[in-house]
Design a protein around this motif. Structure first.
Motif, short mmCIF file in Angstrom:
data_model
loop_
_atom_site.label_atom_id
_atom_site.label_comp_id
_atom_site.label_asym_id
_atom_site.label_seq_id
_atom_site.Cartn_x
_atom_site.Cartn_y
_atom_site.Cartn_z
N PRO A 167 -17.69 4.02 -33.89
CA PRO A 167 -17.24 3.93 -35.95
C PRO A 167 -16.72 5.15 -36.31
O PRO A 167 -17.00 6.79 -35.64
N PRO A 168 -16.08 4.54 -37.43
CA PRO A 168 -15.57 5.88 -38.23
C PRO A 168 -16.99 6.41 -39.13
O PRO A 168 -17.61 5.25 -39.94
N LEU A 169 -17.29 7.46 -38.61
CA LEU A 169 -18.16 8.11 -39.85
C LEU A 169 -18.44 8.12 -41.24
O LEU A 169 -19.29 7.99 -42.01
N LEU A 170 -16.68 7.81 -41.51
CA LEU A 170 -16.34 8.23 -43.02
C LEU A 170 -16.65 7.12 -43.36
O LEU A 170 -17.66 7.35 -44.90
N VAL A 171 -16.77 6.33 -43.12
CA VAL A 171 -17.23 4.68 -43.37
C VAL A 171 -18.64 4.58 -44.12
O VAL A 171 -19.10 4.40 -45.92
N PRO A 172 -19.49 4.66 -43.27
CA PRO A 172 -20.58 4.25 -44.73
C PRO A 172 -21.28 6.20 -45.06
O PRO A 172 -21.50 5.78 -46.09
N VAL A 173 -20.15 7.53 -45.24
CA VAL A 173 -20.52 8.28 -46.75
C VAL A 173 -19.94 7.32 -47.17
O VAL A 173 -20.37 8.11 -48.30
N LEU A 174 -18.84 7.18 -47.14
CA LEU A 174 -17.89 6.57 -49.29
C LEU A 174 -19.25 5.44 -49.35
O LEU A 174 -18.55 5.37 -50.88
N TRP A 175 -19.68 4.78 -48.16
CA TRP A 175 -20.00 3.68 -49.02
C TRP A 175 -21.65 3.95 -49.51
O TRP A 175 -21.85 3.33 -50.69
N CYS A 176 -22.46 4.96 -49.50
CA CYS A 176 -23.11 5.13 -49.57
C CYS A 176 -22.88 6.28 -51.63
O CYS A 176 -23.59 5.88 -52.35
N ALA A 177 -22.17 6.76 -51.31
CA ALA A 177 -21.17 7.67 -52.04
C ALA A 177 -20.59 6.58 -53.48
O ALA A 177 -21.05 7.04 -54.52
N ALA A 178 -20.43 5.44 -52.73
CA ALA A 178 -19.77 4.36 -54.05
C ALA A 178 -21.23 3.64 -55.09
O ALA A 178 -21.25 3.84 -56.27
N TYR A 330 -11.35 9.10 -39.38
CA TYR A 330 -11.74 9.70 -38.62
C TYR A 330 -11.87 11.02 -38.73
O TYR A 330 -12.52 11.55 -37.67
N LEU A 331 -12.07 11.31 -40.07
CA LEU A 331 -12.35 12.55 -39.99
C LEU A 331 -13.51 13.54 -40.05
O LEU A 331 -13.30 14.58 -38.99
N PRO A 332 -15.05 12.66 -40.70
CA PRO A 332 -15.79 13.50 -39.83
C PRO A 332 -16.11 13.62 -38.39
O PRO A 332 -16.34 14.49 -37.13
N ASN A 333 -15.64 12.54 -37.55
CA ASN A 333 -15.75 12.37 -36.27
C ASN A 333 -15.21 13.85 -35.32
O ASN A 333 -15.94 14.56 -34.83
N LEU A 334 -13.80 14.33 -36.38
CA LEU A 334 -12.89 15.25 -35.58
C LEU A 334 -13.60 16.70 -36.03
O LEU A 334 -13.92 17.10 -34.94
N ALA A 335 -14.25 16.46 -37.70
CA ALA A 335 -14.84 17.86 -37.33
C ALA A 335 -16.13 17.63 -36.26
O ALA A 335 -15.97 19.08 -36.04
N VAL A 336 -16.64 17.15 -36.03
CA VAL A 336 -17.88 17.25 -35.69
C VAL A 336 -17.47 17.44 -34.09
O VAL A 336 -18.37 18.47 -33.14
N THR A 337 -16.57 17.29 -34.01
CA THR A 337 -15.99 17.59 -32.05
C THR A 337 -15.31 18.92 -32.61
O THR A 337 -15.55 19.62 -31.13
N GLY A 338 -14.54 19.07 -33.49
CA GLY A 338 -13.67 20.93 -33.66
C GLY A 338 -14.80 21.23 -33.58
O GLY A 338 -15.09 22.66 -32.78
#
Length: 772
Positions: A167-178, A330-338
């Protein structure tokens, strides 16, 4: 008017008192006086039981609706137009994101017959975006001899399915922000419009906004499931509906009822402290993850050596725009992995499959130990220093908003829990299955992501160190982590709270920042800092940084060294893939009957030195060697100076001497889904493409039988990074219980004559101890 005598019946005038015939006095014909007394009234008879009251002439009207019914009635009769405007923000964002994903051509040839058009790409992108909102991502294909995305020969039929969880974690974050933007616009309009809003305005509006946002998202989910050239893409609209309804209601209630929530928390100190601690952890995570991304991009730009990035090109069809869009998704996924990688948790991947050529299992892991081998120890020191900075930043951010140590430690615990949850969902897992012509089937599974146990361990170490040191850092900066309170004062106000104004939300004060009012600063300016104290601060800073490095980086490095001890050389990691565990290691296996021509050895003489209790029927041990019994359930003979130096991935055991140049790597793989020969064939393909094994030369790769069980033998040479020729030999076999055992011996080719004898002695003495 006449009347009759009651005695004789003679007629006489009414006013006559006596009868004119019989002379008797006639009785009066009229009732008693009109005003009798109460005593003159006879008492009514007492009934045996009280009779029921008579029914009313008309039945009573229907009772009013219940509070729940009245609430939903008001919610359904409310302002649907305004709710629709708020719900359009997240729905429109999904549509815009799908268009952005569908615009790139992904390297397709526009003139080809099987090109996927913009409309199909748009629907596929919607299916992928729904995966971030709780939906599944499933691909099924079936061919019957025609053309499809999967080429198939005529006269054959094939079917397959792929279930992907990434799951791309950016999608729920942007959905809630909008949605929050749309809800705040709606709230401002409703609060200013007469009459004053009711206190239930927020929940009623949340019902309407949540239903409309859910409906719009589900419509896009239903539209998104295309079938392109016999390949169908599926999601789960029901799960998407549940997830979006919960998010929509939660965001709307939080936006409308913020003042009520603040007032409710004011009189509940424990819940308020937990709420502030969780908010501090979320804010710290929101600060740390972008820093990890920025650092990753900087390192990537600095380390760019002009390579064409073949993996990225293959994934995006050579389209730069597609690569940018997918990377952003997938930026949030990469950030958590990093973040987990910086703190010492390795990235692990496991692949299992079965098909025409048998079963296959591969395991690979990349952590700080492998980074040091690939780049150098300086890179590991830099990563640990960056991890130190992140840990201190987390501690300071949480300490600044904490009112006491309990809240500080609770915020650190929330941060670790949040990191663990995000680390668990930021990876991927997949499952494939299919068949050909109804007779041949295949399948496989795969998963990859941060090692959750090590993420928990290192997260607690780093965050704990940062939390412990943060109050001292704030004091060094002239700002305490929490206000000084009187000895008998409670950290929270426990008295009665001020009620909301009669106007409701319109007159309620708007608070920002902390849920509770900020503490009052101490009276008077802070005392001046003496020069000596200022000098001491520099020393305290240095000691603090050193202590944080010891607590966090030292613990992480120590655990990594203990785990990978004995695998620190290039030979150990690059030459020793055991039992198909990784693509960069060669499998090890004991092989009796290896076909080697051993040199004559001295008469064996028993020696008493052993690692543990010797199992029954211990063979004779030659001089200079000793028998070892391993906890993994096997025993064999190694040179006297060699010892067990490490375990990698739980199934690769290393025995080596002091220098680590020559070593055994013993692999133990329970329930191996392949044969040893098939496994060696797969490993050889990777060895031929491995840039760290230049000049690979096969000496032999053949099936054989070891101790009555089917096995295989693989022997080869190659040149390592220093130009040294490395010689390796690997014997593998499948035991009766399905476990694959492999013994791999590696060393310098110049010393191979002596190592060949060592290998022969080890294979001749090999036996299993858990079955004897």
């Amino acid at each position: 008017m006449t009347s009759f005598c009651p005695h004789c019946g003679a007629e006489a005038p009414t006013e006559a008192r006596f009868c004119m015939r019989c002379g008797k006095e006639r009785s009066p014909q009229f009732p008693p006086p009109a005003t009798p007394t109460a005593l003159d009234q006879p008492l009514p008879p007492v009934p045996a039981h009280q009779p029921p009251p008579a029914p009313p002439a008309h039945p009573p009207g229907p009772s009013g609706p219940s509070p729940v019914g009245a609430f939903f009635g008001r919610a359904l009769r409310g302002d649907w137009a305004g709710a629709a405007q708020a719900a359009l923000w997240p729905v429109g964002l999904l549509l815009v994101g799908a268009v952005a994903l569908a615009i790139p051509g992904y390297g397709q040839n526009p003139d080809a017959d099987d090109v996927v058009g913009f409309g199909d790409r748009l629907r596929i992108a919607l299916t992928a975006l729904m995966h971030g909102l709780g939906g599944s991502f499933r691909v099924t294909a079936a061919t019957g001899g025609g053309s499809s995305l999967f080429d198939s020969a005529s006269g054959t039929s094939a079917s397959g399915a792929l279930d992907l969880f990434m799951p791309p974690l950016l999608v729920p974050v942007l959905w809630c922000a909008a949605l929050l933007i749309g809800v705040r616009v709606l709230r401002a309009r409703l609060l200013l419009a007469p009459p004053p809003p009711a206190r239930t305005l927020g929940p009623e509006t949340a019902v309407r906004v949540g239903l409309l946002a859910m409906a719009g998202t589900v419509v896009l989910a239903l539209f998104g499931q295309p079938t392109v050239q016999q390949v169908a893409f599926h999601t789960s609209p029901f799960l998407v509906a549940l997830c979006t309804l919960a998010l929509g209601v939660g965001v709307t209630v939080a936006a409308f009822q913020r003042a009520d929530i603040v007032q409710w928390l004011t009189v509940r100190p424990g819940v308020a402290a937990a709420s502030r601690a969780f908010g501090s952890a979320v804010r710290a995570m929101a600060w740390v993850l972008p820093l990890v991304l920025v650092a990753g991009f900087v390192v990537g730009i600095v380390a760019d050596d002009g390579r064409d990035g073949g993996d990225v090109d293959n994934a995006t069809g050579g389209s730069v725009a597609a690569g940018i869009v997918l990377l952003a998704l997938y930026l949030p996924n990469l950030a958590v992995t990093g973040l987990g990688f910086v703190w010492g948790a390795p990235f692990e991947a496991d692949l299992r499959g079965s098909g025409l050529s048998g079963g296959r299992y591969e395991h690979d892991a990349y952590g700080l130990g492998q980074l040091g081998d690939d780049v150098g120890s300086g890179a590991v020191i830099g990563v640990l220093a960056f991890g130190l900075v992140l840990a201190l930043l987390v501690g300071v951010l949480i300490a600044r908003r904490s009112r006491d140590r309990r809240e500080l430690y609770l915020g650190g615990g929330f941060f670790c829990a949040l990191l663990l949850v995000l680390g668990a969902v930021s990876g991927f897992s997949m499952k494939t299955s299919g068949g050909l012509t109804g007779e041949i089937s295949f399948g496989g599974t795969g998963e990859g992501g941060l090692s959750v146990p090590e993420l928990l361990l290192f997260g607690l170490l780093w965050v704990g160190g940062g939390i412990l040191l943060a109050p001292y850092l704030l004091r060094l900066g002239g700002r305490g982590p929490w206000p000084a309170a009187a000895p008998d004062a409670a950290p929270f106000a426990t008295g009665p709270h001020e009620p909301l104004p009669a106007g409701g939300f319109a007159d309620a004060p708007t608070r920002t920042g902390s849920l509770l009012p900020p503490p009052l600063p101490p009276h008077g300016p802070p005392p001046p800092v003496p020069a000596r104290q200022a000098d001491r601060r520099a020393g305290v800073w240095a000691a603090t940084l050193l202590a944080a490095l010891v607590v966090g980086g030292g613990a992480a490095a120590g655990v990594l060294l203990l785990r990978d001890r004995g695998d620190g050389t290039d030979d150990a990691k690059d030459n020793a893939p055991v039992a198909a565990q990784t693509e960069q290691t060669a499998q090890t296996a004991p092989g009796g009957g290896t076909g080697t021509s051993p040199a004559p050895s001295a008469p064996p003489t028993p020696t008493p030195g052993q690692d543990t209790a010797v199992p029954s029927a211990t063979p004779a041990v030659p001089a200079g060697y000793r028998q070892v019994v391993d906890p993994q359930g096997f025993a064999f003979t190694v040179p006297g100076a060699w010892s067990r130096t490490g375990v990698k991935n739980g199934s690769q055991i290393t025995y080596s001497g002091g220098t680590g140049q020559e070593k055994y790597l013993v692999g133990v793989i329970p329930m191996a889904p392949y044969t040893s020969y098939e496994n060696f064939q797969n490993l050889e393909r990777h060895a031929e493409d491995d840039p760290k094994k230049s000049g690979y030369q096969r000496i032999r790769l053949e099936r054989n039988t070891f101790q009555g069980r089917p096995g295989a033998l693989w022997e080869y040479t190659y040149q390592d990074g220093t130009g040294r020729t490395v010689h390796g030999i690997d014997q593998s076999y499948i035991a009766a219980d399905g476990t694959e055992y492999a013994i791999f011996l590696t060393g310098a080719d110049a010393d191979w004559s002596g190592l060949r004898e060592t290998y022969r002695i080890g294979l001749d003495s090999w036996r299993l101890t858990d079955t004897e």
